[in-house]
Scaffold this active site. Structure first.
Site, PDB file in Angstrom:
ATOM      1  N   ASP A   1      30.201  72.925  65.132  1.00  0.00           N
ATOM      2  CA  ASP A   1      29.378  73.526  64.394  1.00  0.00           C
ATOM      3  C   ASP A   1      29.206  75.199  64.744  1.00  0.00           C
ATOM      4  OD1 ASP A   1      27.737  74.747  62.175  1.00  0.00           O
ATOM      5  OD2 ASP A   1      25.875  73.538  62.870  1.00  0.00           O
ATOM      6  N   LEU A   2      30.491  75.770  65.010  1.00  0.00           N
ATOM      7  CA  LEU A   2      30.533  76.865  65.879  1.00  0.00           C
ATOM      8  C   LEU A   2      30.297  78.236  65.102  1.00  0.00           C
ATOM      9  CD1 LEU A   2      30.726  77.677  69.123  1.00  0.00           C
ATOM     10  CD2 LEU A   2      33.354  77.859  68.644  1.00  0.00           C
TER      11      LEU A   2
END
Length: 288
Positions: free
Chosen positions: A192-193
């Protein structure tokens, strides 16, 4: 639940003397003067997934001489609360960005057992933000990505009336093998960068928070960094590419990898995210 409640004090072994809202979490001051961050999850699997993800990423970082990034230490957790160390923040510098780019390449090289592999101790039924994310494994990235990262959110978005003209997304699912690019091994992903999950520390390093960690394609993390922008992104990517060269055509595949988070956002927030997901699918198909 009040973050000063006895349950959280009992978990930490000392009183919580102050609490400041911090987005979806709280910055807590403890009786001994320590600051920590506490995040409440509605589901125990969310606590377990995030704690396991932080430890998985930290384990990789600790095994290298120059990890290039850090993750907050897990201080404590139970079935409702996750408590991690607080990160003093500072400016985003080009040096920190380049070091982070090299570190991200190292994280991805650390690998995973399969696409969809959860972190050790992490649940199969995990989360990305407030959306459920199931970590079923697969050996073919294209088939796995369609089955577990596109179609579940596409079905939910359609069922909720948040997405109507999804023909381009259906075509992407049908043609994914043609769009995927060169074969790549499973990478160890943050998952979830987006830029909000990259903190720039006062120590001059990048810190990664709120992972949805799993085994996946390394281009997915990079596509998420591009989705909402990130300070010094060009320097991050250049340092990454120098440390571990990216496959030809990776920039053209950014919309393909952004389809997953855009569909998650469509499920969670509706609005214009459905149209963005369709636009990403259209862009991904343009190279065929």
């Amino acid at each position: 639940m009040d973050p000063r409640a006895p349950r959280l004090s009992g978990l930490l072994g000392q009183d919580v003397t102050g609490a400041t809202p911090l987005g979806g979490a709280y910055r807590l001051r403890l009786a001994d003067g320590t600051d920590v961050v506490a995040k409440r999850h509605d589901h125990e699997s969310g606590v377990l997934a995030e704690a396991a993800g932080l430890r998985w990423l930290t384990g990789m970082a600790a095994s290298t001489g120059d990890p290039g990034f850090r993750c907050p230490q897990v201080v404590a957790h139970d079935g409702e609360w996750l408590v991690i160390e607080a990160v003093p923040t500072g400016p985003a510098t080009t040096d920190a960005a380049e070091t982070f780019g090299r570190g991200l390449a190292g994280l991805h090289r650390a690998g995973a057992g399969a696409f969809g592999t959860p972190p050790p101790g992490g649940p199969v039924d995990a989360w990305i933000g407030l959306a459920p994310m199931r970590n079923e494994t697969g050996t073919s990235w294209a088939e796995w990505y369609v089955a577990h990262r596109v179609q579940p959110y596409l079905r939910t978005a359609v069922d909720r009336g948040a997405l109507h003209d999804h023909g381009p997304i259906d075509t992407v699912c049908e043609r994914l093998a043609d769009l995927a690019g060169p074969t790549a091994p499973p990478a160890r992903l943050h998952g979830d960068l987006w830029s909000g999950n990259v903190l720039w520390g006062a120590d001059g390093q990048a810190w990664l928070i709120d992972p949805a960690a799993h085994g996946g394609h390394r281009e997915t993390d990079l596509a998420m960094l591009h989705l909402f922008g990130c300070p010094h992104l060009d320097r991050i990517v250049a340092a990454y590419d120098e440390a571990d060269p990216l496959a030809d055509g990776w920039r053209a595949r950014i919309p393909l990898h952004q389809l997953f988070p855009l569909l998650v956002h469509t499920v969670l927030f509706g609005g214009g995210y459905g149209a963005q997901a369709v636009a990403a699918a259209t862009a991904a198909l343009s190279g065929l």
